[in-house]
Design an enzyme around this catalytic site. Structure first.
Site, PDB file in Angstrom:
ATOM      1  N   LYS A 108     -68.614  -9.509  18.403  1.00  0.00           N
ATOM      2  CA  LYS A 108     -67.495 -10.157  19.096  1.00  0.00           C
ATOM      3  C   LYS A 108     -66.721 -11.069  18.145  1.00  0.00           C
ATOM      4  CE  LYS A 108     -69.969  -9.902  23.486  1.00  0.00           C
ATOM      5  NZ  LYS A 108     -70.822 -10.580  24.481  1.00  0.00           N
ATOM      6  N   ASP A 149     -65.463 -13.395  30.535  1.00  0.00           N
ATOM      7  CA  ASP A 149     -66.450 -12.353  30.875  1.00  0.00           C
ATOM      8  C   ASP A 149     -66.176 -11.793  32.274  1.00  0.00           C
ATOM      9  OD1 ASP A 149     -68.328 -11.503  29.029  1.00  0.00           O
ATOM     10  OD2 ASP A 149     -69.636 -13.246  29.294  1.00  0.00           O
ATOM     11  N   GLN A 186     -73.454 -16.170  26.248  1.00  0.00           N
ATOM     12  CA  GLN A 186     -74.102 -14.884  25.971  1.00  0.00           C
ATOM     13  C   GLN A 186     -75.372 -14.734  26.814  1.00  0.00           C
ATOM     14  OE1 GLN A 186     -72.928 -12.363  23.944  1.00  0.00           O
ATOM     15  NE2 GLN A 186     -74.664 -11.166  24.646  1.00  0.00           N
TER      16      GLN A 186
END
Ligand code: NAP
Length: 265
Positions: A45, A112, A89
Site C-alpha cells: 500500500k 477502507d 490494518q
C-alpha cells in the site's frame, strides 16, 4: 484487459491527477500487528501511494498496545486536518475488539469503507465493480451469486451488485450442496470469497459466466484462489495478480474521494 494492465492504466490516471494538486492527499496506515502477511500488505500500500504521488505514513504500535492506546491514535487522526484518510490494518491482536476500532474511525476518513456510515465503499467489492464495468460487463438483470457473507467482502459485494440491478443471491457455509449447484447453474456472475483453496471447480457453471476469485489461500509457499485456475468460462480473475491488485487500487481511489470531501468541507 488483464487486471495488471488495467491497474497500471488507472494508476497512471491517478498520478496525473495528483500531480496537479497543490496539497497532496495524505493517507496514514496504523499497524498494530507484526505478522508477515500484514507487513507485506502494508508495504504494498505504501509503495502504491509513492507511485501515484500521494503522501503516506505508517504508524506502528506494539503488538501489546491496548485498545485505549489505539483509540487515542484514531481520535487524533480523526481530528487531524492534515490527514485525509486512514486505515487500521487488520487483523488486530486479540486484546483489541475489531468492531469497536472500525466504528471509531470517522466515516469521512474511513478509506477502507468498513464503518457502516462510511462515505466510501469497501475496497474489494468496489474494485471488482469498477473492473467489471471497465470490461463492459452489463449487470442489469443478470443473476449474480456471491459465495461468502463476510462484512468486508460478501455482504458489501452483494449490496453493490444489487445496486447495479443484478438479481443477487448470497450463499454461505450453511448452503446445501444441491442448492449451491442450482444457483451456480443459473449464475451469470459468480464472486467467490470464502478462503477455501480451489473450492469452485467449474462444475455447474455456464461457459458464459464471469468468475471473480477473491480468495487468497497460501499452501506450500504458493498462492491459490477459491476457484480452480483455468475454468472454462468467459472471464475469470487470476490469483495472484487479480482482486488483490483491485483492492489496493481502490484504497487510493477512496483516499482521493475522502480528500475531495475534506476539501469541500
Ligand atoms: P471470512 O470473514 O472468513 O468469511 C468467509 C465466508 O465464507 C463466510 O461467510 C463463510 O460462511 C463462507 N464459507 C466458508 N466456507 C464455505 C463453504 N465451504 N461454502 C460456502 N461458504 C463458505 O472471509 P473474508 O474476509 O470474506 O475473506 C474470504 C477470502 O477472501 C479469504 O481467502 C481472504 O484472504 C480473501 N480476501 C481477499 C481480498 C483481496 O483483496 N484479494 C480481500 C479480502 C479478503 P458462514 O458465514 O456461514 O461462516
Amino acid at each position: 484487459m488483464i487486471i495488471k494492465d488495467y491497474v497500471l492504466q488507472e494508476k497512471e490516471k491517478i498520478r496525473n491527477k495528483v500531480s496537479n494538486m497543490g496539497i497532496k492527499p495524505h493517507l496514514v496506515i496504523v499497524q498494530v500487528n507484526d505478522d508477515e502477511a500484514s507487513s507485506t500488505y502494508v508495504r504494498g500500500k505504501l509503495k502504491d501511494c509513492e507511485e501515484v504521488g500521494v503522501r503516506a505514513d505508517l504508524i506502528r504500535l506494539a503488538v501489546t498496545a491496548s485498545q485505549e492506546e489505539l483509540l487515542s491514535v484514531i481520535e487524533k487522526l480523526n481530528h487531524d486536518p492534515d490527514v485525509h484518510g486512514f486505515i487500521v490494518q487488520m487483523p488486530l491482536p486479540k486484546q483489541i475488539n475489531e468492531d469497536i476500532i472500525k466504528a471509531a474511525v470517522a466515516p469521512s476518513k474511513d478509506v477502507d469503507g468498513f464503518h457502516p456510515l462510511s462515505k466510501m465503499d469497501p475496497c474489494t467489492p468496489k474494485g471488482i465493480i469498477d473492473y467489471l464495468t471497465s470490461e463492459g460487463i452489463d449487470f442489469t438483470g443478470k443473476n449474480a451469486v456471491v459465495i461468502g457473507r463476510s462484512n468486508i467482502v460478501g455482504k458489501p459485494m452483494a449490496r453493490l451488485l444489487t445496486a447495479k440491478n443484478c438479481n443477487t443471491t448470497v450463499l454461505h457455509s450453511k448452503t446445501r450442496p444441491e442448492d449451491m449447484a442450482f444457483y451456480l447453474e443459473h449464475a451469470d456472475i459468480v464472486v467467490v470469497a470464502i478462503g477455501k483453496k480451489e473450492f469452485l471447480t467449474g462444475e455447474h457453471l455456464k461457459k458464459t459466466a464471469v468468475v471473480v476469485d477473491v480468495g487468497i489461500n497460501r499452501f506450500e509457499g504458493k498462492l491459490y484462489g477459491d476457484a480452480k485456475a483455468g475454468l472454462d468460462v468467459a472471464l475469470q480473475t487470476p490469483v495472484p495478480g487479480g482482486v488483490g491488485l483491485l483492492t489496493r487500487l481502490t484504497l487510493i481511489k477512496n483516499l482521493l474521494e475522502a480528500y475531495s470531501h475534506g476539501i469541500q468541507n
